[in-house]
Design an enzyme around this catalytic site. Sequence first.
Site, mmCIF file in Angstrom:
data_model
loop_
_atom_site.group_PDB
_atom_site.id
_atom_site.type_symbol
_atom_site.label_atom_id
_atom_site.label_comp_id
_atom_site.label_asym_id
_atom_site.label_seq_id
_atom_site.Cartn_x
_atom_site.Cartn_y
_atom_site.Cartn_z
ATOM 1 N N SER A 267 0.798 -1.222 0.000
ATOM 2 C CA SER A 267 0.000 0.000 0.000
ATOM 3 C C SER A 267 0.833 1.275 0.000
ATOM 4 O O SER A 267 0.373 2.306 -0.472
ATOM 5 C CB SER A 267 -0.941 0.004 1.208
ATOM 6 O OG SER A 267 -0.213 -0.024 2.423
ATOM 7 N N HIS B 14 -5.297 -4.144 -1.251
ATOM 8 C CA HIS B 14 -5.077 -3.163 -2.327
ATOM 9 C C HIS B 14 -4.985 -3.847 -3.686
ATOM 10 O O HIS B 14 -4.247 -3.402 -4.570
ATOM 11 C CB HIS B 14 -3.827 -2.339 -2.030
ATOM 12 C CG HIS B 14 -3.994 -1.439 -0.847
ATOM 13 N ND1 HIS B 14 -4.580 -0.194 -0.932
ATOM 14 C CD2 HIS B 14 -3.686 -1.614 0.458
ATOM 15 C CE1 HIS B 14 -4.611 0.364 0.269
ATOM 16 N NE2 HIS B 14 -4.071 -0.475 1.125
ATOM 17 N N LYS C 97 -12.460 -1.164 0.906
ATOM 18 C CA LYS C 97 -11.762 -0.372 -0.112
ATOM 19 C C LYS C 97 -12.532 -0.477 -1.428
ATOM 20 O O LYS C 97 -13.533 0.201 -1.602
ATOM 21 C CB LYS C 97 -10.310 -0.826 -0.223
ATOM 22 C CG LYS C 97 -9.505 -0.486 1.039
ATOM 23 C CD LYS C 97 -8.067 -0.866 0.943
ATOM 24 C CE LYS C 97 -7.246 -0.321 2.100
ATOM 25 N NZ LYS C 97 -7.693 -0.727 3.437
#
Length: 422
Positions: free
Chosen positions: A209, A237, A268
């Site tokens: 990240s 991610h 996310k």
Amino acid sequence: MWLAVRAVRGVRGGGAGSPRAASGAAAAQLRRRLESELEDIRGAGTWKSERVIASKQGPHLRLAGGGGGIINFCANNYLGLASHPEVIRAAVEALEKFGAGLSSVRFICGTQSIHKDLEEKIARFHQREDAILYASCFDANAGIFEALLTPEDAVLSDELNHASIIDGIRLCKANKYRYKHMDMQDLEAKLQEAQKHRLRLVATDGAFSMDGDIAPLREICQLAQKYDALVFIDECHATGFLGPNGRGTDELLGVMDKVTIVNSTLGKALGGAAGGYTTGPKPLIDLLRQRSRPYLFSNSLPPAVVGCASKALDLLMESNAIAQSMAAKTQRFRSKMTAAGFTISGKDHPICPVMLGDARLASVMAEDMLNRGIYVIGFSYPVVPKGKARIRVQISAVHSDEDIDRCVEAFTEVGRKHGALP
């Protein structure tokens, strides 16, 4: 009677809204130490302020205090689903049908049909046997290593793994090895050293990240096969947008059948609300339901959050168009920033760290960017190593080309103003 009790509490508590500080020498000493430490943080230029948003998460924001027309380049809202109409509608429907929350942990009276449906959907999306939900991926990472590994086992961790992986490994009693970041020669040496242990687990972020680089999973899996080890990846991610169908780095690199355990987040790309999960072999998931402390002792996910994530997965599995929309926009930003003279860490990932080195420079540039209508954040120690301060830009599928070009123009102006560019 109730009014009388309330009145007494009001007198004893100093009235509603009245702050009370602990008294005594020890409390005073603590306060002095904390204030000194906070002043050191400010003096080092690493103080992290929180900007207050007064609108929905999205490519354009309105900040509290009337700051409108802000282009947002620092959210993990990779696919723009945090404010997608269908995702919001699914949350409202789940809230109305299943209530605000369960007021309980899963094994007592906190499991609803939507929790089981989402776990089945997650397993199907990742092409694994089963899945288990957590309040966050931080909890998923805190819960897996302690439940899985014993003092007879070994875990081998990339030195730049996310803090939640590091903390999760600290909680377990396995023998711990740390290999240099994405260094396969060092990993092999550590695997050779760990051969004396019963079970060996290689743990790595799929996409890192802070730097936007992607783990060399093909090589990791080859070494794991050579030394009879298992592979664990954190896909926070990556889930939703890496790989042909957005399944993550294992799909991107063609090793889905070689990775044993996947941890990821619902907070996310998959709706942006909250929640995390582990997916993998069914016996492992069954064990986590019995032994994983963050699962056993945390309330179940609120129905609205479950509804959001479930609809986000539906949209991804119906079409890969959203997942595939990221590449061109990411490349546009990276190429234009590089041409302007900036150093962008990582490769082909929508996390685009603009490397600056100095913490103060990152902080003041981020403030000047906001003055130009671009919302970005400077990252410095302890979030990243000392001397590696940067402004982390994150591209979203819902950014327009005009948004990206405006961001590059602002960076160029601010970079020249503060000497980051010639």
